[in-house]
Design a protein around this motif. Sequence first.
Motif, PDB file in Angstrom:
ATOM      1  N   LEU A   1      -0.632   3.440   0.781  1.00  0.00           N
ATOM      2  CA  LEU A   1      -1.072   2.060   0.926  1.00  0.00           C
ATOM      3  C   LEU A   1       0.078   1.088   0.674  1.00  0.00           C
ATOM      4  O   LEU A   1       0.275   0.118   1.424  1.00  0.00           O
ATOM      5  N   ALA A   2       0.867   1.354  -0.351  1.00  0.00           N
ATOM      6  CA  ALA A   2       2.005   0.492  -0.674  1.00  0.00           C
ATOM      7  C   ALA A   2       3.053   0.518   0.436  1.00  0.00           C
ATOM      8  O   ALA A   2       3.640  -0.516   0.787  1.00  0.00           O
ATOM      9  N   THR A   3       3.278   1.706   1.004  1.00  0.00           N
ATOM     10  CA  THR A   3       4.249   1.838   2.095  1.00  0.00           C
ATOM     11  C   THR A   3       3.812   1.049   3.321  1.00  0.00           C
ATOM     12  O   THR A   3       4.614   0.355   3.964  1.00  0.00           O
ATOM     13  N   LEU A   4       2.537   1.147   3.663  1.00  0.00           N
ATOM     14  CA  LEU A   4       2.016   0.410   4.818  1.00  0.00           C
ATOM     15  C   LEU A   4       2.107  -1.100   4.601  1.00  0.00           C
ATOM     16  O   LEU A   4       2.490  -1.846   5.506  1.00  0.00           O
ATOM     17  N   LYS A   5       1.803  -1.546   3.400  1.00  0.00           N
ATOM     18  CA  LYS A   5       1.873  -2.975   3.098  1.00  0.00           C
ATOM     19  C   LYS A   5       3.302  -3.482   3.152  1.00  0.00           C
ATOM     20  O   LYS A   5       3.566  -4.596   3.631  1.00  0.00           O
ATOM     21  N   ARG A   6       4.252  -2.683   2.677  1.00  0.00           N
ATOM     22  CA  ARG A   6       5.667  -3.079   2.757  1.00  0.00           C
ATOM     23  C   ARG A   6       6.099  -3.199   4.213  1.00  0.00           C
ATOM     24  O   ARG A   6       6.857  -4.112   4.578  1.00  0.00           O
ATOM     25  N   GLY A   7       5.619  -2.268   5.046  1.00  0.00           N
ATOM     26  CA  GLY A   7       5.964  -2.322   6.458  1.00  0.00           C
ATOM     27  C   GLY A   7       5.411  -3.557   7.140  1.00  0.00           C
ATOM     28  O   GLY A   7       6.062  -4.135   8.029  1.00  0.00           O
ATOM     29  N   ILE A   8       4.236  -3.991   6.736  1.00  0.00           N
ATOM     30  CA  ILE A   8       3.641  -5.208   7.298  1.00  0.00           C
ATOM     31  C   ILE A   8       4.440  -6.431   6.888  1.00  0.00           C
ATOM     32  O   ILE A   8       4.752  -7.292   7.708  1.00  0.00           O
TER      33      ILE A   8
ATOM     34  N   ILE B   1      -1.981  -9.041   9.439  1.00  0.00           N
ATOM     35  CA  ILE B   1      -2.491  -7.671   9.435  1.00  0.00           C
ATOM     36  C   ILE B   1      -2.741  -7.193   8.006  1.00  0.00           C
ATOM     37  O   ILE B   1      -1.939  -7.439   7.100  1.00  0.00           O
ATOM     38  N   GLN B   2      -3.854  -6.496   7.828  1.00  0.00           N
ATOM     39  CA  GLN B   2      -4.220  -5.954   6.522  1.00  0.00           C
ATOM     40  C   GLN B   2      -4.546  -4.468   6.648  1.00  0.00           C
ATOM     41  O   GLN B   2      -4.765  -3.964   7.761  1.00  0.00           O
ATOM     42  N   VAL B   3      -4.578  -3.785   5.507  1.00  0.00           N
ATOM     43  CA  VAL B   3      -4.913  -2.361   5.474  1.00  0.00           C
ATOM     44  C   VAL B   3      -6.151  -2.165   4.616  1.00  0.00           C
ATOM     45  O   VAL B   3      -6.236  -2.693   3.506  1.00  0.00           O
ATOM     46  N   ARG B   4      -7.099  -1.412   5.143  1.00  0.00           N
ATOM     47  CA  ARG B   4      -8.320  -1.082   4.400  1.00  0.00           C
ATOM     48  C   ARG B   4      -8.453   0.438   4.316  1.00  0.00           C
ATOM     49  O   ARG B   4      -8.229   1.142   5.296  1.00  0.00           O
ATOM     50  N   VAL B   5      -8.837   0.925   3.151  1.00  0.00           N
ATOM     51  CA  VAL B   5      -9.021   2.358   2.938  1.00  0.00           C
ATOM     52  C   VAL B   5     -10.508   2.668   2.923  1.00  0.00           C
ATOM     53  O   VAL B   5     -11.276   2.033   2.193  1.00  0.00           O
TER      54      VAL B   5
ATOM     55  N   PHE C   1      -6.924   5.173   6.556  1.00  0.00           N
ATOM     56  CA  PHE C   1      -6.360   3.835   6.402  1.00  0.00           C
ATOM     57  C   PHE C   1      -6.556   3.084   7.718  1.00  0.00           C
ATOM     58  O   PHE C   1      -6.100   3.542   8.777  1.00  0.00           O
ATOM     59  N   TYR C   2      -7.213   1.939   7.649  1.00  0.00           N
ATOM     60  CA  TYR C   2      -7.498   1.158   8.853  1.00  0.00           C
ATOM     61  C   TYR C   2      -6.601  -0.081   8.901  1.00  0.00           C
ATOM     62  O   TYR C   2      -6.522  -0.846   7.936  1.00  0.00           O
ATOM     63  N   ILE C   3      -5.911  -0.249  10.034  1.00  0.00           N
ATOM     64  CA  ILE C   3      -5.035  -1.397  10.249  1.00  0.00           C
ATOM     65  C   ILE C   3      -5.850  -2.467  10.950  1.00  0.00           C
ATOM     66  O   ILE C   3      -6.320  -2.275  12.078  1.00  0.00           O
ATOM     67  N   GLU C   4      -6.040  -3.615  10.284  1.00  0.00           N
ATOM     68  CA  GLU C   4      -6.983  -4.617  10.785  1.00  0.00           C
ATOM     69  C   GLU C   4      -6.374  -6.021  10.825  1.00  0.00           C
ATOM     70  O   GLU C   4      -5.449  -6.345  10.081  1.00  0.00           O
ATOM     71  N   ARG C   5      -6.965  -6.826  11.709  1.00  0.00           N
ATOM     72  CA  ARG C   5      -6.605  -8.236  11.813  1.00  0.00           C
ATOM     73  C   ARG C   5      -7.869  -9.076  11.671  1.00  0.00           C
ATOM     74  O   ARG C   5      -8.857  -8.836  12.363  1.00  0.00           O
TER      75      ARG C   5
END
Length: 256
Positions: free
Chosen positions: A28-35, A46-50, A55-59
């Motif tokens: 989750l932290a890695t995906l958020k850093r990439g965003i 863009i946000q991430v939901r578990v 892990f769902y990539i959402e807008r």
Amino acid sequence: MGWGQRWPDRERRPKVRSLTEAEKQDILATLKRGIVASPVLSAFGIQVRVQRGRFYIERQQQDEDSEPDTEVWGRITPLADADNELLLETANRKGKWSEVTQGAADNLIKAIASDTRGKFHGLGFLDASLRKLGKGQDRLPVKHQGKGKYAYADTGKGCTVQETLFHYFGIPIEVVAEPSNWYEYRRTPEIIEASKDRTRVLVQFTAETMSGETFGGTCLYIQREGQWAAYTIKPSDSENIAQAEAWLVKRKWRAW
């Protein structure tokens, strides 16, 4: 179905690998850093939901007169059959998931940010140019080189339409991405006319059939009262900016 025929095998859904809480938080932290590192993904919010191990990539989208709407761009699944591998998928209009690529979390979020084909947003080249600027959404100097052609002033490298709309005309990222469904269908944008004051740009999106015939549609990017917007135009009323704008005025600014 007659004798000797078989139903097609049902596509097997990927098995989800169970994650420890530490593994889940690390991904989750890695995906958020990439965003955060991506100007385009950041601009889209863009946000991430578990949910249930995925892990769902959402807008999140919200119009002035409507309730908030969540658009799911993709989902990432930890694979049980592959050691530490993650699967990135997107859903079609019927809700069926299809594979995009596999890899580590940082590579998957980069794949989303660098998309140039319209699978997610089609603004990968713009994202790459903005990363060179560091923080913020500053514009790079761009020169007009003739009808529909633009290039970076410092390097002379040609700009894509999306780069031109952002850097030269100053159109916000989320407006540049419209019409998103045409990017999804891999239509190629081309600037066919632009006003001298840089407040109106007419862009044609075309694709080619299997037989070699071309088809597509036209979008007018226009600045009204200091705000940029994108309007799809009826084909018979999209030969130039004046005609397209007159058509929109007649329809009280309702797109095609």
